[in-house]
Design a protein around this motif. Structure first.
Motif, PDB file in Angstrom:
ATOM      1  N   VAL A  88       0.774  -1.196  -0.013  1.00  0.00           N
ATOM      2  CA  VAL A  88       0.120  -0.016  -0.086  1.00  0.00           C
ATOM      3  C   VAL A  88       0.746   1.137  -0.031  1.00  0.00           C
ATOM      4  N   LEU A  89       0.793   1.996  -0.882  1.00  0.00           N
ATOM      5  CA  LEU A  89       1.361   3.267  -0.957  1.00  0.00           C
ATOM      6  C   LEU A  89       1.174   4.484   0.166  1.00  0.00           C
ATOM      7  N   SER A  90       1.972   5.345   0.564  1.00  0.00           N
ATOM      8  CA  SER A  90       1.711   6.107   1.568  1.00  0.00           C
ATOM      9  C   SER A  90       1.034   7.372   0.799  1.00  0.00           C
ATOM     10  N   PRO A  91       0.527   8.515   1.636  1.00  0.00           N
ATOM     11  CA  PRO A  91      -0.037   9.489   0.849  1.00  0.00           C
ATOM     12  C   PRO A  91       1.315  10.176   0.219  1.00  0.00           C
ATOM     13  N   PHE A  92       2.123  10.209   0.673  1.00  0.00           N
ATOM     14  CA  PHE A  92       3.579  10.851   0.111  1.00  0.00           C
ATOM     15  C   PHE A  92       4.040  10.064  -1.090  1.00  0.00           C
ATOM     16  N   SER A  93       4.086   8.922  -1.015  1.00  0.00           N
ATOM     17  CA  SER A  93       4.623   8.106  -2.078  1.00  0.00           C
ATOM     18  C   SER A  93       3.561   8.267  -3.163  1.00  0.00           C
ATOM     19  N   LEU A  94       2.236   8.228  -3.050  1.00  0.00           N
ATOM     20  CA  LEU A  94       1.439   8.545  -4.163  1.00  0.00           C
ATOM     21  C   LEU A  94       1.349  10.005  -4.788  1.00  0.00           C
ATOM     22  N   LEU A  95       1.884  10.790  -4.015  1.00  0.00           N
ATOM     23  CA  LEU A  95       1.938  12.217  -4.534  1.00  0.00           C
ATOM     24  C   LEU A  95       3.247  12.215  -5.422  1.00  0.00           C
ATOM     25  N   LEU A  96       4.315  11.448  -4.916  1.00  0.00           N
ATOM     26  CA  LEU A  96       5.344  11.357  -5.603  1.00  0.00           C
ATOM     27  C   LEU A  96       5.377  10.654  -7.052  1.00  0.00           C
ATOM     28  N   LEU A  97       4.522   9.730  -6.979  1.00  0.00           N
ATOM     29  CA  LEU A  97       4.080   9.026  -8.218  1.00  0.00           C
ATOM     30  C   LEU A  97       3.328   9.759  -9.187  1.00  0.00           C
ATOM     31  N   LEU A  98       2.499  10.525  -8.642  1.00  0.00           N
ATOM     32  CA  LEU A  98       1.580  11.346  -9.475  1.00  0.00           C
ATOM     33  C   LEU A  98       2.579  12.411 -10.209  1.00  0.00           C
ATOM     34  N   PHE A  99       3.386  13.036  -9.444  1.00  0.00           N
ATOM     35  CA  PHE A  99       4.534  14.244  -9.776  1.00  0.00           C
ATOM     36  C   PHE A  99       5.268  13.375 -10.858  1.00  0.00           C
ATOM     37  N   PHE A 100       5.746  12.245 -10.770  1.00  0.00           N
ATOM     38  CA  PHE A 100       6.661  11.655 -11.776  1.00  0.00           C
ATOM     39  C   PHE A 100       5.775  11.361 -13.163  1.00  0.00           C
ATOM     40  N   ILE A 101       4.297  10.911 -12.774  1.00  0.00           N
ATOM     41  CA  ILE A 101       3.717  10.541 -14.070  1.00  0.00           C
ATOM     42  C   ILE A 101       3.448  12.018 -14.910  1.00  0.00           C
ATOM     43  N   PHE A 102       3.065  13.169 -14.372  1.00  0.00           N
ATOM     44  CA  PHE A 102       3.070  14.209 -15.002  1.00  0.00           C
ATOM     45  C   PHE A 102       4.194  14.958 -15.497  1.00  0.00           C
ATOM     46  N   SER A 103       5.470  14.856 -14.609  1.00  0.00           N
ATOM     47  CA  SER A 103       6.543  15.459 -15.079  1.00  0.00           C
ATOM     48  C   SER A 103       7.212  14.745 -16.118  1.00  0.00           C
ATOM     49  N   THR A 104       7.134  13.362 -16.544  1.00  0.00           N
ATOM     50  CA  THR A 104       7.791  12.596 -17.491  1.00  0.00           C
ATOM     51  C   THR A 104       6.992  13.034 -18.801  1.00  0.00           C
ATOM     52  N   SER A 105       5.687  13.498 -18.793  1.00  0.00           N
ATOM     53  CA  SER A 105       5.095  13.948 -20.226  1.00  0.00           C
ATOM     54  C   SER A 105       5.787  15.525 -20.574  1.00  0.00           C
ATOM     55  N   SER A 106       6.313  15.547 -21.853  1.00  0.00           N
ATOM     56  CA  SER A 106       6.808  16.696 -22.130  1.00  0.00           C
ATOM     57  C   SER A 106       5.604  17.568 -22.701  1.00  0.00           C
ATOM     58  N   ALA A 107       4.626  17.198 -22.787  1.00  0.00           N
ATOM     59  CA  ALA A 107       3.556  18.302 -22.989  1.00  0.00           C
ATOM     60  C   ALA A 107       2.912  19.043 -22.060  1.00  0.00           C
ATOM     61  N   SER A 108       2.796  20.648 -22.689  1.00  0.00           N
ATOM     62  CA  SER A 108       2.352  21.349 -21.667  1.00  0.00           C
ATOM     63  C   SER A 108       0.847  21.935 -22.062  1.00  0.00           C
ATOM     64  N   THR A 109       0.641  21.628 -23.468  1.00  0.00           N
ATOM     65  CA  THR A 109      -0.862  22.078 -23.721  1.00  0.00           C
ATOM     66  C   THR A 109      -1.804  20.888 -24.093  1.00  0.00           C
ATOM     67  N   ILE A 110      -3.067  21.095 -24.099  1.00  0.00           N
ATOM     68  CA  ILE A 110      -3.885  19.831 -24.392  1.00  0.00           C
ATOM     69  C   ILE A 110      -3.607  19.510 -25.959  1.00  0.00           C
ATOM     70  N   TYR A 111      -3.157  20.472 -26.914  1.00  0.00           N
ATOM     71  CA  TYR A 111      -3.032  20.050 -28.109  1.00  0.00           C
ATOM     72  C   TYR A 111      -1.442  19.146 -28.212  1.00  0.00           C
ATOM     73  N   GLU A 112      -0.495  19.515 -27.468  1.00  0.00           N
ATOM     74  CA  GLU A 112       0.647  18.509 -27.470  1.00  0.00           C
ATOM     75  C   GLU A 112       0.224  17.002 -26.737  1.00  0.00           C
ATOM     76  N   ILE A 113      -0.661  17.200 -25.853  1.00  0.00           N
ATOM     77  CA  ILE A 113      -1.320  15.985 -25.221  1.00  0.00           C
ATOM     78  C   ILE A 113      -1.948  15.009 -26.297  1.00  0.00           C
ATOM     79  N   LEU A 114      -2.789  15.594 -27.030  1.00  0.00           N
ATOM     80  CA  LEU A 114      -3.500  14.824 -28.326  1.00  0.00           C
ATOM     81  C   LEU A 114      -2.321  14.173 -29.088  1.00  0.00           C
ATOM     82  N   THR A 115      -1.360  15.124 -29.438  1.00  0.00           N
ATOM     83  CA  THR A 115      -0.696  14.488 -30.519  1.00  0.00           C
ATOM     84  C   THR A 115       0.373  13.387 -29.993  1.00  0.00           C
ATOM     85  N   GLU A 116       0.692  13.510 -28.606  1.00  0.00           N
ATOM     86  CA  GLU A 116       1.520  12.520 -27.923  1.00  0.00           C
ATOM     87  C   GLU A 116       0.556  11.121 -27.831  1.00  0.00           C
ATOM     88  N   ASN A 117      -0.604  11.183 -27.895  1.00  0.00           N
ATOM     89  CA  ASN A 117      -1.464  10.130 -27.819  1.00  0.00           C
ATOM     90  C   ASN A 117      -2.125   9.680 -29.112  1.00  0.00           C
TER      91      ASN A 117
END
Length: 154
Positions: A3-32
């Motif tokens: 079970v992940l601690s709340p701190f570990s969960l926040l770190l995981l979410l930060f990692f998921i969002f920080s590994t994406s190079s997209a900064s706009t919704i348009y870039e997110i669409l093309t990445e997908n």
């Protein structure tokens, strides 16, 4: 099962969002694997959850003409996965004088997009959505807007 601690969960979410190079919704669409022009230029803000559910807020509802007339409500929602948007709400397309809700979009191997409207699917060329379209307040003098279906004419 760990079970992940709340701190570990926040770190995981930060990692998921920080590994994406997209900064706009348009870039997110093309990445997908989807074209950036699926959304008009009036995006005010958006949110995307780790499971792919998204909300896009526009500065105003608007119309865009591709090969068909599309109407975007002020808020659209759905679920984004690579090459697909499902559970879509807030976008309508006008076919044969009837407005119908677009429920899903799937990118195919032959560079087309399958738009699901009810039990029907219609293909559009991927290139049709390559550029970000301009959001228009009115559909034009030769087209009637979605709201006209709610108003009876005397």
């Amino acid at each position: 099962m760990a079970v992940l601690s709340p701190f570990s969960l926040l770190l995981l979410l930060f990692f998921i969002f920080s590994t994406s190079s997209a900064s706009t919704i348009y870039e997110i669409l093309t990445e997908n694997g989807l074209p950036q022009g699926l959304l008009p230029d009036a995006v005010k803000e958006y949110s995307l959850s780790p499971n792919g559910e998204f909300v896009v807020e526009f500065s105003k509802p608007c119309y865009v003409f591709f090969t068909d007339l599309f109407y975007y409500e002020k808020r659209i929602t759905g679920k984004l996965e690579y090459g697909r948007i499902s559970n879509l709400s807030g976008i309508q397309v006008k076919k044969f004088f009837i407005w119908s809700s677009v429920e899903g979009i799937v990118a195919t191997d032959d560079r087309t997009l399958d738009f699901t409207v009810g039990f029907l699917t219609e293909k559009h060329r991927f290139s049709e959505f390559a550029e970000i379209p301009t959001c228009r307040s009115k559909p034009g003098t030769s087209c009637r807007g979605a709201e006209s279906l709610l108003i009876s004419e005397a």
